[in-house]
Design a protein around this motif. Structure first.
Motif, PDB file in Angstrom:
ATOM      1  N   UNK A 111       0.827  -1.199   0.000  1.00 48.31           N
ATOM      2  CA  UNK A 111       0.000   0.000   0.000  1.00 48.31           C
ATOM      3  C   UNK A 111       0.865   1.253   0.000  1.00 48.31           C
ATOM      4  N   UNK A 112       1.964   1.235   0.756  1.00 47.00           N
ATOM      5  CA  UNK A 112       2.895   2.369   0.755  1.00 47.00           C
ATOM      6  C   UNK A 112       3.474   2.570  -0.645  1.00 47.00           C
ATOM      7  N   UNK A 113       3.822   1.466  -1.292  1.00 43.58           N
ATOM      8  CA  UNK A 113       4.393   1.537  -2.631  1.00 43.58           C
ATOM      9  C   UNK A 113       3.384   2.105  -3.622  1.00 43.58           C
ATOM     10  N   UNK A 114       2.145   1.605  -3.585  1.00 43.37           N
ATOM     11  CA  UNK A 114       1.122   2.062  -4.513  1.00 43.37           C
ATOM     12  C   UNK A 114       0.789   3.538  -4.289  1.00 43.37           C
ATOM     13  N   UNK A 115       0.718   3.931  -3.033  1.00 44.80           N
ATOM     14  CA  UNK A 115       0.439   5.334  -2.744  1.00 44.80           C
ATOM     15  C   UNK A 115       1.608   6.204  -3.198  1.00 44.80           C
ATOM     16  N   UNK A 116       2.834   5.679  -3.061  1.00 39.80           N
ATOM     17  CA  UNK A 116       3.996   6.410  -3.550  1.00 39.80           C
ATOM     18  C   UNK A 116       3.931   6.645  -5.049  1.00 39.80           C
ATOM     19  N   UNK A 117       3.465   5.631  -5.796  1.00 39.67           N
ATOM     20  CA  UNK A 117       3.321   5.782  -7.241  1.00 39.67           C
ATOM     21  C   UNK A 117       2.322   6.880  -7.567  1.00 39.67           C
ATOM     22  N   UNK A 118       1.240   6.925  -6.824  1.00 37.25           N
ATOM     23  CA  UNK A 118       0.233   7.962  -7.066  1.00 37.25           C
ATOM     24  C   UNK A 118       0.804   9.349  -6.788  1.00 37.25           C
ATOM     25  N   UNK A 119       1.546   9.475  -5.705  1.00 32.11           N
ATOM     26  CA  UNK A 119       2.109  10.785  -5.383  1.00 32.11           C
ATOM     27  C   UNK A 119       3.158  11.185  -6.422  1.00 32.11           C
ATOM     28  N   UNK A 120       3.922  10.223  -6.897  1.00 39.93           N
ATOM     29  CA  UNK A 120       4.959  10.508  -7.888  1.00 39.93           C
ATOM     30  C   UNK A 120       4.349  10.937  -9.221  1.00 39.93           C
ATOM     31  N   UNK A 164       8.052   5.338  -0.619  1.00 37.27           N
ATOM     32  CA  UNK A 164       8.870   4.249  -1.136  1.00 37.27           C
ATOM     33  C   UNK A 164       9.869   3.784  -0.079  1.00 37.27           C
ATOM     34  N   UNK A 165      10.384   4.737   0.703  1.00 35.39           N
ATOM     35  CA  UNK A 165      11.309   4.383   1.765  1.00 35.39           C
ATOM     36  C   UNK A 165      10.628   3.487   2.790  1.00 35.39           C
ATOM     37  N   UNK A 166       9.388   3.815   3.132  1.00 34.31           N
ATOM     38  CA  UNK A 166       8.657   2.993   4.098  1.00 34.31           C
ATOM     39  C   UNK A 166       8.422   1.589   3.541  1.00 34.31           C
ATOM     40  N   UNK A 167       8.058   1.519   2.272  1.00 33.93           N
ATOM     41  CA  UNK A 167       7.846   0.215   1.665  1.00 33.93           C
ATOM     42  C   UNK A 167       9.127  -0.596   1.588  1.00 33.93           C
ATOM     43  N   UNK A 168      10.223   0.076   1.273  1.00 34.24           N
ATOM     44  CA  UNK A 168      11.515  -0.611   1.181  1.00 34.24           C
ATOM     45  C   UNK A 168      11.973  -1.072   2.561  1.00 34.24           C
ATOM     46  N   UNK A 169      11.794  -0.218   3.561  1.00 31.56           N
ATOM     47  CA  UNK A 169      12.171  -0.600   4.927  1.00 31.56           C
ATOM     48  C   UNK A 169      11.389  -1.827   5.395  1.00 31.56           C
TER      49      UNK A 169
END
Length: 333
Positions: A69-78, A94-99
Motif C-alpha cells: 500500500x505504501x508503494x502504490x500510494x507512492x506511485x500515485x504521489x509521484x 517508497x522508503x517505508x515500503x523498502x524498509x
C-alpha cells in the motif's frame, strides 16, 4: 574493450507483488475488481469506489504497516494522480515500503534517487543501496539498474563482470531493459568476445518484453546484417516498434526511412508527423532531420525555410550540432 550503452529503467516503475511485471504502461489502480491484488485491502463493505477513497484506504493500510500500500500510494504521489505530484511524499512512501522489505518499493526508491529534475538531486550512494536491496529481494528492474551502476562506474568501481551477472538476473526475471543491456554487452564485446548473434537473441527478448532500446538495437543489427541476415524490411519494422515504445532516436530513424523509402514505402506525410512528434517530445535528432527536410525539400516535403530554421534552432538548443550548423548556414554566419 569498447563501452556499451547501458541504460537505467528510471522511467519504469516496479509494481507491487501480485501484479504484472514492470512495463512502460501506467500501473493499474486499486479497484473494486481485485483490491487484494494491489494491496488495497479496505475494510469489508468499504471497497474504494472513487480515487479519493481508494487513496485513503491505501494510506490507512500503509500506516498499518502494509508495504504494498505504501508503494502504490507512492506511485500515485509521484505521478500526480488525483492531485499535483509530490515527489518528497513519494520518496518517503517508497522508503517505508523498502524498509518493510518490499523489493518493488526499493526499486522505486532507487529510481527516485537517480532523478535529476523536478527539484530532485541524484544520490548515487542511496540509489546503490536501494537497488541492492531490490535485486536481493528478487526485483528484476532493481537488478537491471544495479547492473547499470556497475557497468558505468556510477557511484561504484567499474565492474563489467558483475554488471553482466546482474543483467542476466534481471533479464531472466523479466526485465526488458536488462535484456537490452545484456545484448549491448555481447554486441560491443564488454562481455568478452563480440557476439552479435547472441546479442540479437537478448534484443529479441527485450523487444518482446517492451524495451524500445532493445527493438532499436535489434533493428540496427538487421539493417547491417550483423549476427542476423540483412533485412531492411525487418529493420524498419523494429525501428517502428521502438518508436511506438517511446524511442525518440528510433522515431527520427523511422522518419528518415519514410522520407526516403528505405525498407518501406515512402510516405512523406507520415514521415513529417513522426519527426514532428519526436521533436515535440525533445528528440534533438528528429528536430534536426525535420529541419533538413523542410529546408531541402527532402522526400517531396514542401520547402519551408522559416519552419526549417525554427526546428534547427530547437535542435541546436537541445544539443544537436547538425541543427546548429543549419542555423549558421541559414543565417549566413
Amino acid at each position: 574493450m569498447p563501452g556499451a550503452r547501458f541504460l537505467f529503467m528510471v522511467a519504469i516503475v516496479a509494481l507491487a507483488p501480485g501484479c504484472r511485471p514492470a512495463s512502460p504502461d501506467p500501473p493499474q489502480e486499486c479497484s473494486e475488481r481485485d483490491p487484494a491484488a494491489r494491496g488495497c485491502e479496505a475494510p469489508a463493505n468499504e471497497t474504494p469506489i472513487d480515487p479519493d477513497s481508494s487513496a485513503a484506504a491505501l494510506r490507512i493500510n500503509c500506516d498499518a504497516g502494509h508495504a504494498p500500500s505504501c508503494n502504490d500510494l507512492g506511485l500515485r504521489r509521484m505521478e500526480g494522480k488525483h492531485g499535483p505530484p509530490d515527489l518528497a511524499a513519494a520518496l518517503a512512501l517508497f522508503q517505508r515500503g523498502c524498509d518493510a522489505r518490499l523489493a518493488a518499493a526499493c526499486a522505486n526508491l532507487g529510481a527516485m534517487h537517480l532523478r535529476d529534475k523536478d527539484g530532485m538531486v541524484p544520490d548515487l550512494a542511496r540509489a546503490l543501496a536501494a537497488f541492492t536491496r531490490a535485486c536481493d529481494g528478487g526485483d528484476a528492474s532493481g537488478c537491471a539498474n544495479l547492473g547499470t551502476l556497475y557497468g558505468t562506474g556510477a557511484g561504484v568501481p567499474l565492474d563489467y563482470p558483475r554488471a553482466i551477472s546482474l543483467f542476466e538476473r534481471g533479464c531472466t526475471g523479466g526485465s526488458a531493459q536488462a535484456c537490452a543491456n545484456l545484448g549491448q554487452a555481447h554486441e560491443t564485446g564488454v562481455a568478452g568476445q563480440r557476439d552479435p548473434a547472441l546479442a540479437a537473441q537478448y534484443y529479441e527478448r527485450g523487444c518482446a518484453a517492451g524495451s524500445s532500446d532493445a527493438c532499436g538495437f535489434l533493428g540496427g543489427l538487421y539493417a547491417r546484417g550483423r549476427g542476423v541476415p540483412a533485412n531492411r524490411e525487418r529493420a524498419s519494422e523494429l525501428i517502428a516498434r521502438s518508436c511506438e515504445l517511446g524511442g525518440l532516436d528510433a522515431c527520427s530513424d523511422l522518419g528518415i526511412a519514410l522520407l526516403l523509402g528505405q525498407g518501406l514505402a515512402a510516405d512523406p506525410e507520415r514521415a513529417v508527423r513522426t519527426l514532428q512528434k519526436a521533436c515535440d517530445a525533445g528528440g534533438a535528432r528528429a528536430c534536426s532531420n525535420l529541419a533538413t527536410a523542410y529546408v531541402d525539400g527532402v522526400g517531396g516535403v514542401t520547402v519551408d525555410v522559416g519552419e526549417g530554421l525554427r526546428l534547427a534552432v530547437k535542435a541546436c538548443e537541445l544539443g544537436e550540432q547538425h541543427g546548429c550548423q543549419i542555423v549558421q548556414l541559414l543565417r549566413g554566419h
